[in-house]
Design a protein around this motif. Structure first.
Motif, PDB file in Angstrom:
ATOM      1  N   VAL A  32      10.098  -0.484  -3.381  1.00  8.80           N
ATOM      2  CA  VAL A  32       9.949  -0.822  -1.956  1.00  8.80           C
ATOM      3  C   VAL A  32      10.077  -2.311  -1.649  1.00  8.80           C
ATOM      4  O   VAL A  32      10.073  -2.691  -0.482  1.00  8.80           O
ATOM      5  CB  VAL A  32       8.601  -0.301  -1.402  1.00  8.80           C
ATOM      6  N   ARG A 352       4.074  -0.242   0.173  1.00  9.61           N
ATOM      7  CA  ARG A 352       4.639  -0.872   1.385  1.00  9.61           C
ATOM      8  C   ARG A 352       3.526  -1.439   2.255  1.00  9.61           C
ATOM      9  O   ARG A 352       3.622  -2.565   2.762  1.00  9.61           O
ATOM     10  CB  ARG A 352       5.439   0.160   2.183  1.00  9.61           C
ATOM     11  N   ASP A 356       3.280  -5.420   2.860  1.00 10.69           N
ATOM     12  CA  ASP A 356       3.515  -5.868   4.243  1.00 10.69           C
ATOM     13  C   ASP A 356       2.287  -6.597   4.797  1.00 10.69           C
ATOM     14  O   ASP A 356       2.404  -7.643   5.456  1.00 10.69           O
ATOM     15  CB  ASP A 356       3.852  -4.679   5.142  1.00 10.69           C
TER      16      ASP A 356
END
Length: 363
Positions: A32, A352, A356
């Motif tokens: 990812v 993710r 993030d």
């Protein structure tokens, strides 16, 4: 994250969930992020011994006894020099600890010297009774204070860590516990009998509620035949002896290696987890990945994790409620089927979310 970023994932436990989480999380990260992902495990890690395909980029010699731990503490300057050189050569820009351990403060100190941000994944605020290691709570709190950010595996622990004033809210990220992925080697459907196959799997410790399970089994009035396997490792206790006296219960007090876990899950019709306390459950999440129904108690963060799942039977941690749950399950038509969770996708989703959020907070 930028292409030039290099991420290090580390966990220095020898066996069990710790190294498994590091491998699952690092594999997910590689899928990812546009970054190089490196892994640091103990040279004694069971998961490495059983799968030579795992690349241990920064192998760390840990210990197998209290004496071995003390020796590693005395040698801590040498370990820090080793880590400093390895991490600097790999040009690491972010380090993630997937489960705290006794030697992790040495890694964090090394990262501070190199001015590399560190993220720590916390599973519990306090050790469960009989679990953990000496000084775990103190060392974990020091690790949290020295880290850049903290990730929890449940909203329950997220709120608890804030209520204890261990860390500021802007330093904590709430996550979740994905399922573990394992590959089965046997097909138990070919040899199944009429008995419903119940499995209790995990550490054989008091907080797992085995005493509640023992008393609950005595109150079952259903005529449906069943067999229950209680499999895991722990001290031999009177409760385990009593459970073994039930005519349809088998207690297997042993360490279960990585390559046997999938076969246990495939054998089971239902996974029974009568916890007295819990923060989240990797075992229950893994059962869902195998499409298995679950009976689990409503403690800690378990309702948060499983209340919306099909064929998950939540009950209170009492003898009466567990017995009622067991009777409800035994009245069902087996084999039951439910949609399997995709463990690989769950880990990717978590990776993710963490990356993030970390990128945003550290920007």
């Amino acid at each position: 994250m930028k292409k030039t970023d290099n991420i290090l994932v580390w966990q220095w436990g020898r066996r069990g969930a710790g190294p498994k989480i590091a491998v699952e999380f690092s594999n997910a990260l590689r899928s990812v992020v546009n970054s190089n992902v490196y892994l640091s495990l103990s040279t004694h890690a069971e998961i490495i011994a059983q799968n030579s395909s795992f690349k241990n980029d920064i192998p760390v010699k840990t210990y197998q006894s209290i004496g071995g731990y003390l020796k590693r503490v005395v040698q801590s300057p040498l370990l820090m020099i080793y880590l400093y050189k390895k991490i600097k050569n790999l040009k690491i820009s972010l380090a993630i600890c997937t489960m705290p351990g006794p030697l992790d403060l040495l890694m964090v100190a090394t990262l501070k010297l190199l001015r590399i941000p560190c993220v720590v994944i916390i599973h519990d605020v306090y050790p469960h009774p009989g679990d953990g290691y000496i000084g775990q709570h103190f060392l974990q709190n020091q690790l949290i204070k020295q880290s850049s950010l903290v990730v929890t595996f449940s909203q329950y622990i997220y709120e608890k860590i804030l209520s204890e004033n261990i860390v500021n809210q802007n330093k904590v990220i709430a996550g979740w516990h994905p399922a573990f992925s394992y590959s089965a080697q046997k097909n138990y459907e070919k040899s199944r009998g009429k008995e419903v196959r119940l499995l209790n799997f995990g550490r054989l410790l008091f907080y797992k509620g085995l005493d509640l399970l023992d008393e609950s089994l005595k109150k079952i009035s259903s005529n449906q035949p069943y067999i229950m396997r209680i499999v895991g490792y722990g001290p031999q206790t009177v409760v385990l002896d009593r459970l073994n006296e039930h005519p349809n219960v088998v207690v297997e007090n042993r360490w279960v290696p990585e390559n046997e876990i999938a076969d246990l899950m495939e054998w089971a019709d239902v996974v029974i987890l009568p916890y007295r306390e819990a923060s989240q459950s990797g075992i229950a999440a893994t059962a869902l990945a195998f499409g298995k129904p679950i009976l689990i108690t409503n403690v800690g963060g378990l309702a948060e994790q499983f209340k919306h799942e099909d064929l998950v039977f939540l009950c209170e941690p009492t003898i009466i409620d567990i017995a009622k749950g067991l009777e409800t399950i035994l009245k069902l038509s087996f084999p039951l089927t439910r949609k399997k969770h995709d463990a690989e996708e769950e880990w990717k989703k978590l990776a993710r979310h963490v990356v993030d959020t970390v990128t945003s907070k550290l920007a």
